[in-house]
Design an enzyme around this catalytic site. Structure first.
Site, short mmCIF file in Angstrom:
data_model
loop_
_atom_site.label_atom_id
_atom_site.label_comp_id
_atom_site.label_asym_id
_atom_site.label_seq_id
_atom_site.Cartn_x
_atom_site.Cartn_y
_atom_site.Cartn_z
N TRP A 322 0.84 -1.20 0.00
CA TRP A 322 0.00 0.00 0.00
C TRP A 322 0.87 1.25 0.00
CZ3 TRP A 322 -0.35 4.22 3.20
CH2 TRP A 322 -1.48 5.04 3.05
N HIS A 323 1.98 1.20 0.72
CA HIS A 323 2.83 2.39 0.83
C HIS A 323 3.54 2.72 -0.47
CE1 HIS A 323 2.27 2.13 5.22
NE2 HIS A 323 2.63 3.41 5.22
N GLY A 324 3.83 1.75 -1.27
CA GLY A 324 4.54 2.08 -2.51
C GLY A 324 4.75 0.89 -3.41
N PHE A 472 2.03 8.47 -1.64
CA PHE A 472 1.22 7.28 -1.45
C PHE A 472 -0.24 7.51 -1.75
CE2 PHE A 472 4.57 6.98 2.02
CZ PHE A 472 5.47 6.39 1.16
#
Length: 472
Positions: A322-324, A472
């Site tokens: 999800w973060h990257g 993000f």
């Protein structure tokens, strides 16, 4: 539009003034228009992506409620909504990553593949995607009535204080408040301004000054000695905290000016005594989102240890992704999940013993806090590094370059800024700045406000760093 800009300092007072001047029936229109302006300040055309998501999820919510007595059809609407929302996220956030890795794999296999993408990630896509998903899931579960007013639902997804970098709100909190009639109260203005002032200080004075040091070291870690590299690692822990905490605090304050209470996203995370506790205190809205919509449906902690460990790894790997869209983020999430499991196994094998000595308890708590901070700091290297090669260079330089390399000095004022923040964070343990100020003498409060304003105006970094979580 970014919070730390002249445009926002003009935009926010106008919006707040209009909010209280306009009649209740027109406030949502003004807030929605203001939120559109706020979002379109970045890349105007990307608001169309947001509009598509809003239409799909709004329609799905209404249909799920209309067909509540037909479980299969109701579930179909849920699946269509979630799949379509995730497809948007997949295309704009992960397609570049997937195409690059597929091209590399085919090249190594001797296959020529000319599939190149260059898609720009819309600001805050991951945040409003998860916020929208929480709505349809809550409607499906019967915990939330479907919103029948398209304007109010659009405002729920696009509410400008938390649109770009969260916190990720739930419909039971924000959507309910959007329907309430808000009266002008001096207390809301007072608390909101306190939060905004504090948020600007920790972002523009602390985070941005730390960022200048961190960027130099991470750009060429082998050029600096081990002490400078280790200091940069520690500084990044505080940079990302102050950067994200600063944004969240300004968001809280901006919403509070109009009487809206959005979720606290941080609760002194670097005073956590374990990785599990750290994630109860860091990016709380995301942690609870994964808890409610992934971890608990998988079985949570109501299963055997092996299955629980699997659930934890799934949650943390998804959090990393999800973060990257990079292998370093996936590795970062996996490492946190693995350490979470190891800590739990050790606690099961060696349960904590109660100690009657308060002094010994304090010492043990300090050691646990230090241990957690060091581990989190090591993991942040994976998060900050541009790739695995950069991550390796940082770790190697940190342990093998004590006698060589350049020493990057720290300006004395940076220690002052960081020291003031650490002191304030200690004082705010399990509290919030606006609430902490409540019972303080009037003179002391205004001295604190004056100091924060003065330092923000006079001591802000000459380098204006974008908010880290914008990516993000």
């Amino acid at each position: 539009m970014v919070f730390n800009s002249i445009e926002f300092l003009i935009f926010l007072p106008i919006v707040v003034l209009l909010f209280y001047v306009l009649p209740q029936k027109l406030r949502w229109v003004m807030l929605l228009a203001a939120s559109c302006v706020f979002y379109m300040w970045f890349v105007p055309k990307y608001i169309l992506i947001l509009l598509v998501t809003i239409i799909v999820d709004f329609t799905a919510g209404v249909l799920m409620e209309n067909y509540a007595n037909r479980p299969k059809l109701k579930k179909t609407f849920l699946v269509v909504s979630i799949v379509s929302t995730l497809m948007v996220l997949m295309v704009f956030k992960y397609l570049n990553f997937l195409s690059a890795n597929l091209t590399l794999l085919c090249t190594q296999m001797g296959i020529e593949l000319r599939w190149v993408t260059d898609i720009i990630l819309p600001i805050g896509l991951s945040f409003h995607t998860f916020q929208s998903m929480s709505y349809v899931i809550e409607v499906y579960r019967g915990h939330q009535k479907a919103e029948r007013h398209f304007g109010y639902y659009s405002l729920y997804v696009m509410f400008f204080p938390q649109l770009v970098t969260g916190p990720i709100e739930r419909p039971g909190n924000l959507l309910r408040q959007l329907h309430e009639k808000k009266q002008f109260q001096y207390e809301n203005i007072s608390r909101g301004m306190r939060l905004i002032i504090y948020g600007f200080f920790i972002k523009m004075v602390v985070a941005d000054h730390l960022g200048a040091y961190v960027d130099k070291v991470y750009a060429a870690p082998s050029a600096y000695n081990s002490w400078s590299v280790m200091l940069a690692m520690a500084f990044y822990s505080f940079q990302i905290y102050c950067d994200f905490f600063g944004y969240s605090t300004i968001a809280l304050g901006s919403a509070k000016l109009m009487g809206f209470d959005i979720s606290d996203n941080f609760r002194t995370p670097y005073l956590a005594k374990s990785i599990a506790e750290f994630w109860h205190r860091w990016h709380i809205s995301l942690s609870t989102w994964f808890r409610d919509y992934v971890y608990i449906p998988l079985g949570g902690s109501r299963v055997k240890f092996g299955r629980w460990a699997f659930n934890i790894l799934v949650v943390f790997v998804l959090s990393g992704i999800w973060h990257g869209a990079a292998w370093t983020f996936l590795f970062w999430g996996f490492a946190h999940g693995l350490l979470h499991i190891v800590e739990k196994a050790l606690r099961n094998r060696f349960p904590e013993r109660e100690t009657r000595s308060k002094g010994l308890k304090v010492i043990l708590d300090v050691l646990r806090i230090a241990k957690t901070f060091v581990l989190v700091t090591l993991f942040w290297v994976m998060f900050r590094a541009t790739d695995f090669a950069n991550m390796k260079d940082v770790f190697v330089a940190a342990v093998s370059n004590f006698s060589g390399g350049e020493s990057l000095g720290v300006k004395p004022e940076l220690w002052l800024y960081l020291g003031l923040f650490i002191l304030s964070d200690l004082l705010l343990f399990n509290n919030r700045f606006d609430q902490w100020c409540e019972n303080k003498p009037l003179v002391l409060r205004w001295l604190i406000y004056g100091l924060l304003i003065f330092m923000t105006v006079a001591c802000s970094s000459v380098n204006s760093f974008p908010f880290i979580y914008f990516q993000f």
